[in-house]
Design an enzyme around this catalytic site. Structure first.
Site, PDB file in Angstrom:
ATOM      1  N   TYR A 468       0.801  -1.243   0.000  1.00 17.97           N
ATOM      2  CA  TYR A 468       0.000   0.000   0.000  1.00 17.97           C
ATOM      3  C   TYR A 468       0.830   1.288   0.000  1.00 17.97           C
ATOM      4  O   TYR A 468       0.427   2.276   0.605  1.00 17.97           O
ATOM      5  CB  TYR A 468      -0.960   0.030   1.201  1.00 17.97           C
ATOM      6  CG  TYR A 468      -1.533  -1.301   1.604  1.00 17.97           C
ATOM      7  CD1 TYR A 468      -2.257  -2.075   0.698  1.00 17.97           C
ATOM      8  CD2 TYR A 468      -1.340  -1.797   2.888  1.00 17.97           C
ATOM      9  CE1 TYR A 468      -2.788  -3.306   1.071  1.00 17.97           C
ATOM     10  CE2 TYR A 468      -1.867  -3.030   3.271  1.00 17.97           C
ATOM     11  CZ  TYR A 468      -2.576  -3.787   2.354  1.00 17.97           C
ATOM     12  OH  TYR A 468      -3.090  -5.008   2.715  1.00 17.97           O
ATOM     13  N   HIS A 469       1.939   1.332  -0.736  1.00 13.68           N
ATOM     14  CA  HIS A 469       2.785   2.532  -0.707  1.00 13.68           C
ATOM     15  C   HIS A 469       3.100   3.071  -2.107  1.00 13.68           C
ATOM     16  O   HIS A 469       4.257   3.374  -2.406  1.00 13.68           O
ATOM     17  CB  HIS A 469       4.101   2.221   0.023  1.00 13.68           C
ATOM     18  CG  HIS A 469       3.922   1.757   1.426  1.00 13.68           C
ATOM     19  ND1 HIS A 469       4.856   0.969   2.079  1.00 13.68           N
ATOM     20  CD2 HIS A 469       2.911   1.964   2.320  1.00 13.68           C
ATOM     21  CE1 HIS A 469       4.436   0.717   3.310  1.00 13.68           C
ATOM     22  NE2 HIS A 469       3.255   1.311   3.478  1.00 13.68           N
ATOM     23  N   PRO A 470       2.118   3.242  -2.987  1.00 21.99           N
ATOM     24  CA  PRO A 470       2.433   3.772  -4.320  1.00 21.99           C
ATOM     25  C   PRO A 470       2.797   5.253  -4.261  1.00 21.99           C
ATOM     26  O   PRO A 470       2.189   6.027  -3.522  1.00 21.99           O
ATOM     27  CB  PRO A 470       1.132   3.555  -5.102  1.00 21.99           C
ATOM     28  CG  PRO A 470       0.058   3.589  -4.061  1.00 21.99           C
ATOM     29  CD  PRO A 470       0.676   2.962  -2.841  1.00 21.99           C
TER      30      PRO A 470
END
Length: 538
Positions: A468-470
């Site tokens: 969850y770190h774009p």
């Protein structure tokens, strides 16, 4: 059509921060437009609710999917992104990490003046209400974002840290302190047993200001550009269309997926690609949507004995008891998110900083919790911090309600594949240490049958998922950088009165969770917009 000095698109971590800081000036009119709702429900406030928020598309979660990933067996991967006030800070795991100082010094070396570690540390300090106080000038104790130590009394977390020490790794008492590397306990964005999202920290205390207008359930359809400058925002509420006039500046803070998507819908992006889907180009800016980076994660599982885990705490009537105890008294396991220990490690000798992160979870997690495992156990999430692979966000339709196309392009680089392979080996080594003997039973995922490099690689291709770190899809760039979307002050190149302020502006992915760095970017942007700055760290 109402007009405002500052119009902010997106009420996530950056948007809430901008709205609060810019509305501190009573002479400035500020409007925040958010596609989702208020996110006041107990499920959002309760830290233990994270498992349900992450796995389900709905009012709190956009629930995107990638396009088929060529290096992951052509699987389409689930991409949760927060919807509603607070954005992803309202559905995330509440881990507070800032990254390695060299991450920001790298930005400065790329030509981003004002973005070195010494430049950004004052903004991290300003945003923090840290439980440990100022701690040698590395933390702030008076900021709006409460940062707490975990409350869990489970022996698992200390045992995991000791297992890391037994495996030969260092131990650190603060991942955001003098030394990031090692095993330790995470700081959390939790305050008195409640999730402390950017909405709770920044926006809600500012809602009473007469110069701040917040419009929820309003999906931005495009930015109106006339003669090279942003003049209005168009949004949809059901079938109704409305416009908000931009008197001063438009600040796009919709995140690494939707900020480029909104630019593209507005005709700002690669002109040829826009024409292909029926959008008239307004400004040819090829970098929009490019340079996408994300942390790819593998999850290993072991069964346990002798400790309460997420499964035993929520099976049968236990789930009801947990919810009632939290709702009526604010007490019990609802105050915890079962993830309080982990590590930052190097996958090989010779690296100048950690390139692997571990999250230790006191539950068996698979596929974002979408696959139910009815057994007590623990999981190790292991991700590569600095991927070489790059993906993109693309426009698949001129329909503003259609999802963007996500091409993450994970594991395109051989180095990325090597690091994920080492992650599995590191996880097994740590889990085998004596400190975990009283609690660990069997490795069930990937399982003892997966041993060779070829077998590990095949398992990674079949199971790896986002953590969850774009970032990076509207990246900063120096003068002459053909791939840049914004300059060092976050102004969109070639369009007046328009800035992007969120994780999409990061030129490279930081080596940590990304919520705190995103809030820092917004804190710094607010000062740049107002023509002031905090002094660089001494």
């Amino acid at each position: 059509m109402p007009g405002y000095d500052y119009v902010i698109v997106g009420g996530g971590s950056a948007g809430c921060t901008l709205a609060a800081r810019l509305s501190e000036d009573p002479a400035a009119s500020v409007c925040l437009i958010e596609a989702g709702g208020t996110n006041k429900e107990m499920l959002v406030r309760m830290p233990a609710g994270v498992g349900n928020l992450i796995k389900a598309k709905g009012k709190h979660n956009w629930g995107f999917w990638t396009e088929p990933e060529p290096h992951l067996n052509n699987r389409r991967l689930w991409w949760p992104r927060g919807r509603g006030l607070g954005g992803s800070s309202s559905i995330n795991g509440m881990i507070y990490t800032r990254g390695h100082p060299r991450d920001y010094d790298d930005w400065r070396q790329m030509g981003m003046s004002g973005w070195s570690w010494d430049d950004v540390l004052p903004y991290f300090r300003r945003l923090e209400g840290h439980h440990g106080g100022e701690s040698g000038g590395l933390h702030g104790d008076a900021g709006p974002l409460h940062v707490s130590a975990g409350e869990s009394d489970s022996p698992f977390h200390d045992a995991l840290v000791e297992a890391g020490r037994q495996a030969g790794y260092p131990v650190t008492d603060d991942f955001n302190g003098a030394e990031q590397e090692g095993f330790g306990r995470y700081d959390l964005t939790i305050s008195n047993g409640q999730r402390w999202s950017a909405a709770a920290a920044y926006l809600r205390p500012a809602l009473s200001r007469p110069n701040l207008t917040v419009i929820t359930d309003a999906r931005t359809s495009r930015i109106v550009v006339e003669r090279g400058r942003a003049v209005a925002v168009e949004y949809l509420r059901g079938r109704e269309r409305a416009l908000v006039e931009v008197v001063g500046e438009l600040l796009l803070a919709a995140g690494a997926v939707q900020s480029p998507h909104i630019l593209q819908l507005s005709g700002i992006g690669n002109a040829a690609d826009l024409r292909d889907v029926g959008v008239t180009p307004v400004h040819d800016l090829p970098g929009v949507g490019q340079n996408m980076q994300d942390h790819l994660d593998v999850i290993m599982n072991w069964t346990t004995r002798g400790i309460v885990t997420g499964y035993s705490a929520t099976r049968g009537l236990s789930m009801l008891k947990t919810g009632v105890n939290y709702a009526l008294r604010g007490q019990g396991l609802g105050r915890q998110q079962f993830l309080e220990s982990g590590a930052f490690l190097r996958s090989r000798e010779g690296l100048e900083r950690p390139d692997v992160q571990i999250h230790g979870v006191l539950a068996i997690m698979r596929d974002h919790g979408r696959t139910q495992v009815k057994e007590d156990g623990f999981s190790l999430h292991l991700c590569q911090l600095r991927p070489e692979s790059r993906g993109r966000i693309a426009l698949g339709s001129a329909d503003p309600t259609a999802d963007p196309l996500i091409f993450a392009n994970y594991l395109a680089s051989p180095e990325d594949r090597r690091v994920l392979r080492e992650c599995v080996k590191i996880g097994r080594d740590v889990a085998s240490q004596h400190a975990l003997d009283p609690y660990r039973v069997d490795e069930i995922y990937p399982g003892p049958q997966v041993r060779s490099d070829e077998e590990i690689d095949a398992w990674v291709r079949a199971t790896a998922e986002t953590i969850y770190h774009p970032v990076g899809t509207c990246r900063m760039g120096a003068d002459g950088d053909a791939g840049a979307v914004v300059d060092g002050t976050l102004r969109v190149l070639g369009i007046d009165r328009l800035r992007v302020v969120d994780a999409s502006v990061m030129p490279t992915l930081v080596g940590s969770n990304t919520n705190a760095p995103t809030i820092m970017i917004a804190e710094k942007a607010a000062d740049m917009i107002r023509g002031r700055a905090l002094a660089a760290a001494a």
